[in-house]
Design an enzyme around this catalytic site. Structure first.
Site, PDB file in Angstrom:
ATOM      1  N   ARG A 186      22.257   2.402 -31.212  1.00  0.00           N
ATOM      2  CA  ARG A 186      20.664   2.234 -31.893  1.00  0.00           C
ATOM      3  C   ARG A 186      20.702   0.305 -32.033  1.00  0.00           C
ATOM      4  O   ARG A 186      20.336  -0.410 -32.688  1.00  0.00           O
ATOM      5  CB  ARG A 186      20.943   1.744 -33.750  1.00  0.00           C
ATOM      6  CG  ARG A 186      20.893   3.639 -33.920  1.00  0.00           C
ATOM      7  CD  ARG A 186      21.444   3.824 -35.263  1.00  0.00           C
ATOM      8  NE  ARG A 186      22.987   3.536 -35.699  1.00  0.00           N
ATOM      9  CZ  ARG A 186      22.994   3.356 -36.744  1.00  0.00           C
ATOM     10  NH1 ARG A 186      22.229   3.704 -37.978  1.00  0.00           N
ATOM     11  NH2 ARG A 186      24.287   2.918 -37.323  1.00  0.00           N
ATOM     12  N   ASP A 228      18.583  -2.357 -30.973  1.00  0.00           N
ATOM     13  CA  ASP A 228      17.564  -3.611 -32.090  1.00  0.00           C
ATOM     14  C   ASP A 228      16.225  -3.564 -30.916  1.00  0.00           C
ATOM     15  O   ASP A 228      16.139  -3.294 -30.280  1.00  0.00           O
ATOM     16  CB  ASP A 228      18.147  -4.910 -32.387  1.00  0.00           C
ATOM     17  CG  ASP A 228      18.900  -5.541 -33.373  1.00  0.00           C
ATOM     18  OD1 ASP A 228      19.729  -4.070 -33.702  1.00  0.00           O
ATOM     19  OD2 ASP A 228      20.054  -6.109 -32.884  1.00  0.00           O
ATOM     20  N   TYR A 276      27.410  -3.550 -22.253  1.00  0.00           N
ATOM     21  CA  TYR A 276      26.164  -4.431 -22.683  1.00  0.00           C
ATOM     22  C   TYR A 276      25.886  -5.656 -21.138  1.00  0.00           C
ATOM     23  O   TYR A 276      27.062  -5.739 -20.604  1.00  0.00           O
ATOM     24  CB  TYR A 276      25.732  -5.033 -23.668  1.00  0.00           C
ATOM     25  CG  TYR A 276      25.368  -4.195 -24.830  1.00  0.00           C
ATOM     26  CD1 TYR A 276      23.788  -3.773 -25.139  1.00  0.00           C
ATOM     27  CD2 TYR A 276      26.252  -3.703 -25.064  1.00  0.00           C
ATOM     28  CE1 TYR A 276      23.207  -3.107 -26.290  1.00  0.00           C
ATOM     29  CE2 TYR A 276      26.130  -2.730 -27.151  1.00  0.00           C
ATOM     30  CZ  TYR A 276      24.525  -2.281 -26.857  1.00  0.00           C
ATOM     31  OH  TYR A 276      24.639  -1.871 -27.755  1.00  0.00           O
ATOM     32  N   ARG A 305      24.881 -10.118 -29.238  1.00  0.00           N
ATOM     33  CA  ARG A 305      23.616 -11.506 -29.077  1.00  0.00           C
ATOM     34  C   ARG A 305      23.954 -12.132 -29.656  1.00  0.00           C
ATOM     35  O   ARG A 305      24.141 -13.838 -29.875  1.00  0.00           O
ATOM     36  CB  ARG A 305      22.414 -11.307 -29.469  1.00  0.00           C
ATOM     37  CG  ARG A 305      21.300  -9.955 -28.985  1.00  0.00           C
ATOM     38  CD  ARG A 305      19.781  -9.998 -29.236  1.00  0.00           C
ATOM     39  NE  ARG A 305      19.663  -9.519 -30.201  1.00  0.00           N
ATOM     40  CZ  ARG A 305      18.459  -9.765 -31.247  1.00  0.00           C
ATOM     41  NH1 ARG A 305      17.963 -10.608 -31.359  1.00  0.00           N
ATOM     42  NH2 ARG A 305      18.866  -9.369 -32.578  1.00  0.00           N
TER      43      ARG A 305
END
Length: 277
Positions: free
Chosen positions: A47, A49, A118, A205
């Site tokens: 999920r 952001d 990622y 992040r």
């Protein structure tokens, strides 16, 4: 059905459906429900952001057999063959379903996943970012000590409690296995490659923000390692901007191993254990 999905996250309030908010999940679920004539709900691998992009997102949806016409007038199976083309007509241009397939037995987009990959993209160019890539690349004009950044990243690998890098969710573990964290500088293109079995909320992040602090000389590689003992969210970690992050791939085991993987993941993560980057 398994859906492979790509989207530009700029104008979305994240993946998960939210009241009065435009979300990736909401857009796709609404179109699928209209196509099949029944309410449908997606389960997603990660999920993401608000503002985070994807080129390799994966979701699955359970469609009642009664909503699936078996053959078209020419005798072709239409359960999945035309769905990509139909969704391309109905979905907005910043989200695409790139492939649809009938999922194998026991496939679960979230619980079957072995790891998520990622990439975080920055530009060190003095002029900033190429205008055509401004929605997916972060300008970075501060110092970059690539050696120190790689050293710091390596210290974070393995099975650890990443509570210092996560926004905690009630009932969710912050223990993750970080399997890859590396940096490359190609000309002005600075890219972080981050892979793990799963990520908690804002973890990617935060990892990027922490190592960038090392790269510009404000922190040391050892400081990153010491964060693993914090046990709680650290206010000293800066969360990197969302738009530099993209989910690029999700790995799954062989079909014969899906059921066992689902059990293992549920036992380890719990019902709320996996979030986006």
């Amino acid at each position: 059905m398994r859906l492979d999905i790509a989207y530009d996250g700029t104008d979305f309030a994240g993946w998960a459906r939210q009241p009065a908010q435009r979300t990736v999940c909401g857009e796709i679920e609404d179109r699928l429900s209209s196509i099949f004539g029944v309410p449908l709900q997606l389960t997603v691998a990660g999920r993401t952001d608000a503002g985070v992009h994807a080129t390799g997102q994966v979701a699955h949806v359970d469609v009642p057999i009664t909503a699936l016409p078996r053959v078209d007038p020419r005798g072709n199976d239409t359960r999945v063959s035309n769905l990509v083309r139909r969704l391309a007509r109905f979905l907005p241009p910043d989200v695409r379903v790139t492939a649809v397939s009938e999922a194998p037995q026991h496939f679960d987009a979230r619980f079957s996943a072995l790891r998520r990959h990622y990439e975080y993209r920055l530009s060190t160019a003095p002029y900033g970012v190429d205008p055509l890539r401004a929605r997916e690349v972060v300008p970075w004009t501060r110092p970059v000590d690539l050696g120190a950044m790689r050293e710091a990243s390596q210290k974070l690998l393995g099975l650890n409690d990443f509570a210092a890098f996560c926004k905690r969710r009630e009932g969710a573990t912050t223990v993750r296995e970080l399997q890859r964290y590396d940096w490359e500088l190609d000309g002005h293109a600075l890219t972080a490659y981050v892979s793990a079995d799963a990520f908690c909320w804002s973890m990617v992040r935060s990892l990027v923000g922490a190592v960038l602090a090392v790269g510009e000389g404000r922190r040391t590689p050892q400081w990153c390692a010491e964060l693993l003992t914090a046990g709680a969210r650290s206010s000293s970690v800066t969360v990197a901007p969302a738009h530099g992050l993209s989910l690029v791939r999700v790995d799954y085991p062989a079909d014969s191993e899906l059921a066992d993987r689902n059990v293992t993941t549920r036992e380890t993560r719990g019902p709320t254990g996996c979030c986006g980057g």
